[in-house]
Design a protein around this motif. Structure first.
Motif, PDB file in Angstrom:
ATOM      1  N   PHE A  23       0.802  -1.216   0.000  1.00  0.00           N
ATOM      2  CA  PHE A  23       0.000   0.000   0.000  1.00  0.00           C
ATOM      3  C   PHE A  23       0.838   1.271   0.000  1.00  0.00           C
ATOM      4  O   PHE A  23       1.841   1.368   0.697  1.00  0.00           O
ATOM      5  CB  PHE A  23      -0.924   0.024   1.222  1.00  0.00           C
ATOM      6  CG  PHE A  23      -1.931  -1.083   1.215  1.00  0.00           C
ATOM      7  CD1 PHE A  23      -3.091  -0.973   0.467  1.00  0.00           C
ATOM      8  CD2 PHE A  23      -1.715  -2.247   1.927  1.00  0.00           C
ATOM      9  CE1 PHE A  23      -4.017  -1.996   0.432  1.00  0.00           C
ATOM     10  CE2 PHE A  23      -2.637  -3.275   1.911  1.00  0.00           C
ATOM     11  CZ  PHE A  23      -3.788  -3.150   1.158  1.00  0.00           C
ATOM     12  N   ALA A  24       0.392   2.253  -0.777  1.00  0.00           N
ATOM     13  CA  ALA A  24       0.961   3.592  -0.733  1.00  0.00           C
ATOM     14  C   ALA A  24       0.495   4.279   0.548  1.00  0.00           C
ATOM     15  O   ALA A  24       1.246   5.005   1.181  1.00  0.00           O
ATOM     16  CB  ALA A  24       0.525   4.393  -1.953  1.00  0.00           C
ATOM     17  N   THR A  25      -0.767   4.041   0.908  1.00  0.00           N
ATOM     18  CA  THR A  25      -1.372   4.589   2.117  1.00  0.00           C
ATOM     19  C   THR A  25      -2.269   3.525   2.718  1.00  0.00           C
ATOM     20  O   THR A  25      -3.000   2.851   1.988  1.00  0.00           O
ATOM     21  CB  THR A  25      -2.212   5.839   1.796  1.00  0.00           C
ATOM     22  OG1 THR A  25      -1.370   6.808   1.164  1.00  0.00           O
ATOM     23  CG2 THR A  25      -2.837   6.442   3.028  1.00  0.00           C
ATOM     24  N   ALA A  26      -2.230   3.392   4.036  1.00  0.00           N
ATOM     25  CA  ALA A  26      -3.095   2.417   4.711  1.00  0.00           C
ATOM     26  C   ALA A  26      -3.522   2.965   6.065  1.00  0.00           C
ATOM     27  O   ALA A  26      -2.851   2.763   7.073  1.00  0.00           O
ATOM     28  CB  ALA A  26      -2.384   1.082   4.859  1.00  0.00           C
ATOM     29  N   THR A  27      -4.618   3.700   6.064  1.00  0.00           N
ATOM     30  CA  THR A  27      -5.245   4.179   7.288  1.00  0.00           C
ATOM     31  C   THR A  27      -6.525   3.385   7.452  1.00  0.00           C
ATOM     32  O   THR A  27      -7.440   3.501   6.628  1.00  0.00           O
ATOM     33  CB  THR A  27      -5.568   5.689   7.207  1.00  0.00           C
ATOM     34  OG1 THR A  27      -4.362   6.401   6.957  1.00  0.00           O
ATOM     35  CG2 THR A  27      -6.225   6.188   8.482  1.00  0.00           C
ATOM     36  N   TYR A  28      -6.578   2.559   8.477  1.00  0.00           N
ATOM     37  CA  TYR A  28      -7.715   1.661   8.680  1.00  0.00           C
ATOM     38  C   TYR A  28      -8.686   2.256   9.695  1.00  0.00           C
ATOM     39  O   TYR A  28      -8.289   3.031  10.574  1.00  0.00           O
ATOM     40  CB  TYR A  28      -7.225   0.297   9.159  1.00  0.00           C
ATOM     41  CG  TYR A  28      -6.368  -0.399   8.135  1.00  0.00           C
ATOM     42  CD1 TYR A  28      -6.951  -1.025   7.047  1.00  0.00           C
ATOM     43  CD2 TYR A  28      -4.989  -0.409   8.237  1.00  0.00           C
ATOM     44  CE1 TYR A  28      -6.179  -1.657   6.085  1.00  0.00           C
ATOM     45  CE2 TYR A  28      -4.202  -1.043   7.285  1.00  0.00           C
ATOM     46  CZ  TYR A  28      -4.801  -1.662   6.210  1.00  0.00           C
ATOM     47  OH  TYR A  28      -4.035  -2.280   5.269  1.00  0.00           O
ATOM     48  N   PRO A  29      -9.952   1.873   9.609  1.00  0.00           N
ATOM     49  CA  PRO A  29     -10.939   2.402  10.554  1.00  0.00           C
ATOM     50  C   PRO A  29     -10.705   1.853  11.962  1.00  0.00           C
ATOM     51  O   PRO A  29     -10.111   0.789  12.142  1.00  0.00           O
ATOM     52  CB  PRO A  29     -12.270   1.908   9.986  1.00  0.00           C
ATOM     53  CG  PRO A  29     -11.924   0.687   9.205  1.00  0.00           C
ATOM     54  CD  PRO A  29     -10.548   0.936   8.657  1.00  0.00           C
ATOM     55  N   SER A  30     -11.193   2.580  12.945  1.00  0.00           N
ATOM     56  CA  SER A  30     -11.137   2.111  14.329  1.00  0.00           C
ATOM     57  C   SER A  30     -12.020   0.875  14.470  1.00  0.00           C
ATOM     58  O   SER A  30     -13.012   0.713  13.734  1.00  0.00           O
ATOM     59  CB  SER A  30     -11.651   3.191  15.276  1.00  0.00           C
ATOM     60  OG  SER A  30     -10.866   4.341  15.174  1.00  0.00           O
ATOM     61  N   GLN A  31     -11.666   0.030  15.428  1.00  0.00           N
ATOM     62  CA  GLN A  31     -12.457  -1.171  15.645  1.00  0.00           C
ATOM     63  C   GLN A  31     -13.888  -0.800  16.028  1.00  0.00           C
ATOM     64  O   GLN A  31     -14.121   0.101  16.822  1.00  0.00           O
ATOM     65  CB  GLN A  31     -11.840  -2.044  16.733  1.00  0.00           C
ATOM     66  CG  GLN A  31     -12.541  -3.381  16.846  1.00  0.00           C
ATOM     67  CD  GLN A  31     -11.850  -4.331  17.804  1.00  0.00           C
ATOM     68  OE1 GLN A  31     -11.067  -3.918  18.650  1.00  0.00           O
ATOM     69  NE2 GLN A  31     -12.139  -5.606  17.666  1.00  0.00           N
ATOM     70  N   ASN A  32     -14.832  -1.490  15.407  1.00  0.00           N
ATOM     71  CA  ASN A  32     -16.280  -1.346  15.623  1.00  0.00           C
ATOM     72  C   ASN A  32     -16.837   0.010  15.200  1.00  0.00           C
ATOM     73  O   ASN A  32     -17.942   0.373  15.585  1.00  0.00           O
ATOM     74  CB  ASN A  32     -16.648  -1.633  17.083  1.00  0.00           C
ATOM     75  CG  ASN A  32     -16.397  -3.074  17.435  1.00  0.00           C
ATOM     76  OD1 ASN A  32     -16.777  -3.982  16.695  1.00  0.00           O
ATOM     77  ND2 ASN A  32     -15.725  -3.304  18.552  1.00  0.00           N
TER      78      ASN A  32
END
Length: 183
Positions: A113-122
């Motif tokens: 990934f160039a960018t990987a900002t994942y959502p918070s859990q739940n």
């Protein structure tokens, strides 16, 4: 057709923490921002699934001016003769951050990934929320029109499905092809 798009009003999601979006795409214009799916109320509260001017694909959400999801593989999509099958699987209930958003291209999971900002859990996502959706353009600014072809688009609210629900490898050629989903 230039500046063509589809619009659908939003509805109450079955589960705003999980969804799967599967579609086949063929690009005809490269080097331009082009929205596949857009859901926005304003520039601080928006989401897009799109190709950027760098010909990379991304899934992006912003809430209250802060990026909550921004997943963009390093892969570029520059073959205007190719059909690509893209599947986005989102499940924010997963304990491992990188398992909350998965992107598959032609049945293979993207991992670079160039960018990987994942959502918070739940956390709740906006993609399957009550906001109006546009296919083929960004809806707040009426721009980022998609120039190409989309086929067999499926948005599954409340389920995190494998790409094999929508596609399969052809046994003799080894080519990833469309498969009629069941259910």
């Amino acid at each position: 057709m230039a500046n063509s798009y589809l619009s659908r009003s939003g509805s109450t999601p079955t589960n705003s923490k999980k969804f799967t979006y599967s579609f086949w795409v063929k690009r005809t214009t490269l080097g331009a921002d082009q929205a596949i799916l857009s859901y926005e109320t304003d520039s601080n509260n928006r989401g897009t699934i799109d190709f950027g001017s760098s010909d990379k694909f991304r899934y992006f959400e912003r809430v209250g001016g802060s990026n909550t999801i921004h997943v963009e593989p390093n892969r570029v999509f520059r073959d205007p003769g190719a059909w690509y099958h893209i599947v986005i699987v989102t499940d924010t209930t997963q304990s491992t951050e990188a398992d909350r958003v998965k992107i598959y291209v032609n049945g293979v999971q993207e991992t670079d990934f160039a960018t990987a900002t994942y959502p918070s859990q739940n956390s709740d996502t906006r993609a399957n929320g009550s906001i109006a959706k546009n296919i083929g353009r960004r809806n707040v600014n009426n721009d980022y029109y998609f120039d190409g072809a989309l086929s067999h688009a499926s948005f599954v609210d409340g389920s995190a499905l494998a790409p094999t629900v929508f596609g399969e490898t052809e046994s003799t050629s080894g080519i990833w092809k469309f498969k009629q989903p069941s259910g």
